[in-house]
Design a protein around this motif. Structure first.
Motif, PDB file in Angstrom:
ATOM      1  N   TYR A   1       0.835  -1.209   0.000  1.00 19.14           N
ATOM      2  CA  TYR A   1       0.000   0.000   0.000  1.00 19.14           C
ATOM      3  C   TYR A   1       0.872   1.264   0.000  1.00 19.14           C
ATOM      4  CZ  TYR A   1      -3.135   3.554   1.925  1.00 19.14           C
ATOM      5  OH  TYR A   1      -3.836   4.702   2.141  1.00 19.14           O
ATOM      6  N   ILE A   2       1.879   1.272   0.884  1.00 24.64           N
ATOM      7  CA  ILE A   2       2.760   2.448   0.986  1.00 24.64           C
ATOM      8  C   ILE A   2       3.509   2.653  -0.340  1.00 24.64           C
ATOM      9  CG2 ILE A   2       4.824   3.375   2.148  1.00 24.64           C
ATOM     10  CD1 ILE A   2       2.344   3.518   3.884  1.00 24.64           C
ATOM     11  N   GLN A   3       3.961   1.530  -0.921  1.00 27.17           N
ATOM     12  CA  GLN A   3       4.689   1.654  -2.192  1.00 27.17           C
ATOM     13  C   GLN A   3       3.776   2.190  -3.290  1.00 27.17           C
ATOM     14  OE1 GLN A   3       6.365  -2.266  -2.604  1.00 27.17           O
ATOM     15  NE2 GLN A   3       8.265  -1.666  -1.596  1.00 27.17           N
ATOM     16  N   ARG A   4       2.534   1.776  -3.261  1.00 27.24           N
ATOM     17  CA  ARG A   4       1.575   2.257  -4.270  1.00 27.24           C
ATOM     18  C   ARG A   4       1.357   3.762  -4.109  1.00 27.24           C
ATOM     19  NH1 ARG A   4      -2.913   1.845  -7.485  1.00 27.24           N
ATOM     20  NH2 ARG A   4      -4.736   2.895  -6.637  1.00 27.24           N
ATOM     21  N   ILE A   5       1.141   4.189  -2.860  1.00 24.95           N
ATOM     22  CA  ILE A   5       0.933   5.621  -2.596  1.00 24.95           C
ATOM     23  C   ILE A   5       2.174   6.409  -3.039  1.00 24.95           C
ATOM     24  CG2 ILE A   5       0.620   7.356  -0.768  1.00 24.95           C
ATOM     25  CD1 ILE A   5      -1.883   5.763  -1.183  1.00 24.95           C
ATOM     26  N   HIS A   6       3.336   5.858  -2.673  1.00 21.73           N
ATOM     27  CA  HIS A   6       4.587   6.539  -3.013  1.00 21.73           C
ATOM     28  C   HIS A   6       4.728   6.674  -4.528  1.00 21.73           C
ATOM     29  CE1 HIS A   6       8.748   7.753  -2.847  1.00 21.73           C
ATOM     30  NE2 HIS A   6       9.072   6.773  -3.658  1.00 21.73           N
ATOM     31  N   ALA A   7       4.439   5.592  -5.256  1.00 21.69           N
ATOM     32  CA  ALA A   7       4.577   5.613  -6.709  1.00 21.69           C
ATOM     33  C   ALA A   7       3.595   6.614  -7.322  1.00 21.69           C
ATOM     34  CB  ALA A   7       4.339   4.212  -7.270  1.00 21.69           C
ATOM     35  N   LEU A   8       2.365   6.603  -6.822  1.00 18.75           N
ATOM     36  CA  LEU A   8       1.360   7.499  -7.390  1.00 18.75           C
ATOM     37  C   LEU A   8       1.710   8.967  -7.130  1.00 18.75           C
ATOM     38  CD1 LEU A   8      -1.963   5.632  -6.556  1.00 18.75           C
ATOM     39  CD2 LEU A   8      -0.834   5.822  -8.751  1.00 18.75           C
ATOM     40  N   ARG A   9       2.176   9.233  -5.936  1.00 18.33           N
ATOM     41  CA  ARG A   9       2.543  10.613  -5.597  1.00 18.33           C
ATOM     42  C   ARG A   9       3.716  11.082  -6.445  1.00 18.33           C
ATOM     43  NH1 ARG A   9       1.546  12.808  -0.074  1.00 18.33           N
ATOM     44  NH2 ARG A   9       3.458  13.939  -0.502  1.00 18.33           N
ATOM     45  N   THR A  10       4.697  10.194  -6.621  1.00 21.45           N
ATOM     46  CA  THR A  10       5.881  10.573  -7.389  1.00 21.45           C
ATOM     47  C   THR A  10       5.496  10.835  -8.844  1.00 21.45           C
ATOM     48  OG1 THR A  10       7.100   9.102  -5.953  1.00 21.45           O
ATOM     49  CG2 THR A  10       8.257   9.893  -7.892  1.00 21.45           C
ATOM     50  N   LYS A  11       4.686   9.941  -9.403  1.00 19.37           N
ATOM     51  CA  LYS A  11       4.281  10.111 -10.799  1.00 19.37           C
ATOM     52  C   LYS A  11       3.455  11.385 -10.953  1.00 19.37           C
ATOM     53  CE  LYS A  11       4.189   5.241 -11.964  1.00 19.37           C
ATOM     54  NZ  LYS A  11       3.311   4.095 -11.920  1.00 19.37           N
ATOM     55  N   TYR A  12       2.606  11.641  -9.980  1.00 19.81           N
ATOM     56  CA  TYR A  12       1.756  12.821 -10.078  1.00 19.81           C
ATOM     57  C   TYR A  12       2.607  14.083 -10.080  1.00 19.81           C
ATOM     58  CZ  TYR A  12      -1.766  16.309  -9.393  1.00 19.81           C
ATOM     59  OH  TYR A  12      -2.545  17.408  -9.556  1.00 19.81           O
ATOM     60  N   GLY A  13       3.753  14.008  -9.409  1.00 18.18           N
ATOM     61  CA  GLY A  13       4.659  15.147  -9.395  1.00 18.18           C
ATOM     62  C   GLY A  13       5.129  15.517 -10.793  1.00 18.18           C
ATOM     63  N   PHE A  14       5.176  14.520 -11.681  1.00 16.52           N
ATOM     64  CA  PHE A  14       5.598  14.779 -13.065  1.00 16.52           C
ATOM     65  C   PHE A  14       4.404  15.040 -13.989  1.00 16.52           C
ATOM     66  CE2 PHE A  14       9.191  12.334 -11.337  1.00 16.52           C
ATOM     67  CZ  PHE A  14      10.207  13.236 -11.624  1.00 16.52           C
ATOM     68  N   MET A  15       3.195  15.112 -13.406  1.00 18.47           N
ATOM     69  CA  MET A  15       1.985  15.361 -14.196  1.00 18.47           C
ATOM     70  C   MET A  15       1.880  14.437 -15.420  1.00 18.47           C
ATOM     71  SD  MET A  15       0.259  17.903 -12.786  1.00 18.47           S
ATOM     72  CE  MET A  15      -0.619  18.839 -13.988  1.00 18.47           C
ATOM     73  N   PRO A  16       1.787  13.135 -15.204  1.00 17.48           N
ATOM     74  CA  PRO A  16       1.747  12.232 -16.359  1.00 17.48           C
ATOM     75  C   PRO A  16       0.489  12.444 -17.186  1.00 17.48           C
ATOM     76  CG  PRO A  16       1.178  11.053 -14.375  1.00 17.48           C
ATOM     77  CD  PRO A  16       1.570  12.418 -13.942  1.00 17.48           C
ATOM     78  N   LYS A  17       0.653  12.320 -18.489  1.00 10.92           N
ATOM     79  CA  LYS A  17      -0.513  12.401 -19.377  1.00 10.92           C
ATOM     80  C   LYS A  17      -0.804  11.005 -19.876  1.00 10.92           C
ATOM     81  CE  LYS A  17       0.161  17.137 -20.770  1.00 10.92           C
ATOM     82  NZ  LYS A  17       0.821  18.007 -21.717  1.00 10.92           N
ATOM     83  N   GLU A  18      -1.957  10.493 -19.526  1.00  8.28           N
ATOM     84  CA  GLU A  18      -2.274   9.122 -19.940  1.00  8.28           C
ATOM     85  C   GLU A  18      -3.401   9.129 -20.959  1.00  8.28           C
ATOM     86  OE1 GLU A  18      -2.974   6.774 -16.496  1.00  8.28           O
ATOM     87  OE2 GLU A  18      -0.955   7.087 -15.727  1.00  8.28           O
TER      88      GLU A  18
END
Lengths: 254, 156
Positions: free
Chosen positions: A237-254
Motif C-alpha cells: 500500500y505504501i509503495q503504491r501511494i509513493h509511486a502514485l505521488r511521485t508520478k503525479y509530481g511529473f503530471m503524467p498524461k495518460e
C-alpha cells in the motif's frame, strides 16, 4: 451499499490494532481505574472539585444567531456551558507503546466530538472544552490505549519517544513526572503534566507485561516487536501511494 | 589535538543507566590504568524545569545524583546512555568487556570501536580555553559549562 471504512492497510497484529482503535464501533478494553479527580490533578488545569472557569456565557443565555449550521450541529456539554479550551498531551515510546501520535489523532477524530488533535513526531496533543476533555482523557488513560511505563502525560518537555528505556522499563522523562514504585510495582505520578509537584501521588496502575504490549501495540519495530517489512500488505500500500505521488509530481498524461 | 594513535571505544547498553549502575561500572573501569579518558553521555536532566508554564520550578529527579568513583565525587547531570573511552592501547578492550559483562547482567550492551571524541577545538573551546588549550580536556565537558572534568588522581 453503505460505505464501510477500512481504516488502514496491513495484515499484522499492529495493523489490526490500528484498525480496532480507530473504529468507533470497537469498544476499547478498560484495563485500569484512574479516577476523575486523579485525571484532573495530572492535567493541572483546575483544582479538583472547583467550578469550570468559562470563556463565554452558556449558549442558552447568550442568544445564538439564527444559523442553519447551529441548528444541525448539537453542541457538546462543554461548548454548551461555555468552558475554556484545555489540552492533554501524550508522549508514546516507540518500544511497543499501545498508541502512537498519528493513530491518536485518527482515533480521536473518529471517536470524540469537538476535539482538535495535533500530531507531532513523538507526542500528540488534543484540545477541547474542559469538561469534554476530562471525559475523553479518562477514556484515553483507562483503556488499552495507555501503558503507565511507555506512555507519558506530558504537557511540556516531552522528549522520550525515541530514547532507550530506563533500566526499570520506564520511558525517559527529563522531569520524571511519574516513578515506578519498586515495592508495589505501580507507576505513580508525582508531578502534573507540566512538571509542577502534586500534593499527593496519583496511581496510574502497573506497567503492562511484554506479551500484552506486543499484542496491543500500534507501532512497528523491527527489534522489539513486529517489523514493518513483515507486513506485506502495508508495504504494498505504501509503495503504491509513493509511486502514485511521485508520478503525479511529473503530471503524467495518460 | 588528540593523538590519533589512541584507540577509542563506546559502550552502548540497551537501557539508560541508573546512577548506581554507572557508579559500579566506572569504579571497575576507572581503576584500569589503560584508560586515558572517560566521557559520560546521555540526556540532560536540568536542575529546574527548562520550559513550559512551570519554567524555573525545581526538578527533583532520581537519576540526577552524585556518585563516588574511586573516592572522587562525580555529579551526574545526565541520564547516562553511552560511555565513551579513550585507551592507551587496544589491549585493555578485554578488561572493559569483562567489566561490562559483570555490571550489565539484566540487559545486553555493545562495544563499538571508532572515533567518538572531539579532535579539534571549536570556536567555543577557543573562547573558553584559548589558543594553547590542553588537548586532553577538549570534548570532555561542555565548554559553556562552568564545571570542569573530574580528575581521578593517583591511579596512573
Amino acid at each position: 451499499m453503505a460505505y464501510k471504512p477500512q481504516y488502514g492497510p496491513g495484515s499484522t497484529v499492529v495493523a489490526e490494532n490500528r484498525r480496532k482503535y480507530m473504529n468507533p464501533g470497537y469498544k476499547l478494553e478498560t484495563v485500569r481505574d484512574v479516577t476523575d479527580e486523579d485525571i484532573v490533578l495530572v492535567m493541572g488545569h483546575r483544582a479538583p472539585g472547583s467550578a469550570y472557569p468559562t470563556a463565554h456565557p452558556p449558549l442558552a443565555e447568550q442568544g445564538e444567531p439564527d444559523c442553519p449550521i447551529r441548528k444541525l450541529v448539537a453542541p457538546t456539554e462543554g461548548a454548551k456551558a461555555g468552558d475554556r479550551v484545555r489540552y492533554i498531551q501524550f508522549a508514546d515510546s516507540m518500544y511497543n507503546a499501545p498508541s502512537q501520535p498519528y493513530l491518536r489523532s485518527y482515533l480521536e477524530a473518529y471517536r470524540f466530538r469537538g476535539v482538535d488533535p495535533g500530531t507531532l513526531s513523538g507526542r500528540q496533543i488534543v484540545e477541547c472544552r474542559e469538561r469534554d476533555l476530562e471525559k475523553y482523557a479518562k477514556e484515553l488513560v483507562n483503556t488499552e490505549l495507555f501503558d503507565p511505563a511507555l506512555v507519558g502525560i506530558r504537557g511540556a518537555t516531552v522528549h522520550g519517544h525515541s530514547l532507550r528505556l530506563d533500566e526499570d522499563g520506564m520511558m525517559f522523562d527529563m522531569l520524571q513526572r511519574c516513578v515506578l514504585d519498586k515495592k508495589d510495582g505501580v507507576v505513580k505520578y508525582v508531578k502534573n503534566q507540566i512538571g509542577e509537584a502534586l500534593d499527593r501521588e496519583v496511581k496510574a496502575g502497573k506497567p503492562m507485561d511484554e506479551k500484552w504490549l506486543k499484542a496491543h501495540t500500534t507501532i512497528y519495530h523491527s527489534v522489539v516487536g513486529t517489523a514493518f517489512r513483515d507486513d506485506a500488505e502495508a508495504v504494498e500500500y505504501i509503495q503504491r501511494i509513493h509511486a502514485l505521488r511521485t508520478k503525479y509530481g511529473f503530471m503524467p498524461k495518460e | 589535538m588528540t593523538d590519533a594513535i589512541y584507540p577509542q571505544v563506546r559502550v552502548a547498553p540497551v537501557r539508560l543507566l541508573n546512577p548506581e549502575t554507572v557508579e559500579q561500572l566506572l569504579n571497575r573501569l576507572a581503576a584500569n590504568p589503560g584508560i586515558r579518558r572517560i566521557l559520560l553521555k546521555g540526556q540532560s536532566i536540568p536542575v529546574t524545569v527548562p520550559y513550559g508554564p512551570a519554567r524555573g520550578a525545581p526538578n527533583p529527579h532520581s537519576r540526577r545524583q552524585t556518585i563516588n568513583v574511586l573516592g572522587e565525587e562525580v555529579q551526574l547531570n545526565t541520564h547516562v546512555g553511552t560511555i565513551d573511552m579513550e585507551l592507551e592501547s587496544a589491549d585493555v578492550l578485554p578488561s572493559i568487556r569483562a567489566a561490562c559483562e559483570e555490571v550489565f547482567t539484566k540487559f545486553s550492551f555493545s562495544i563499538l570501536e571508532g572515533r567518538f571524541m572531539k579532535t579539534q577545538p571549536t570556536v567555543s573551546d577557543y573562547a573558553k580555553y584559548g589558543p594553547n588549550a590542553d588537548e586532553i580536556l577538549l570534548g570532555l565537558v561542555d565548554p559553556k559549562s562552568r564545571k570542569g572534568p573530574v580528575i581521578l588522581q593517583g591511579y596512573r
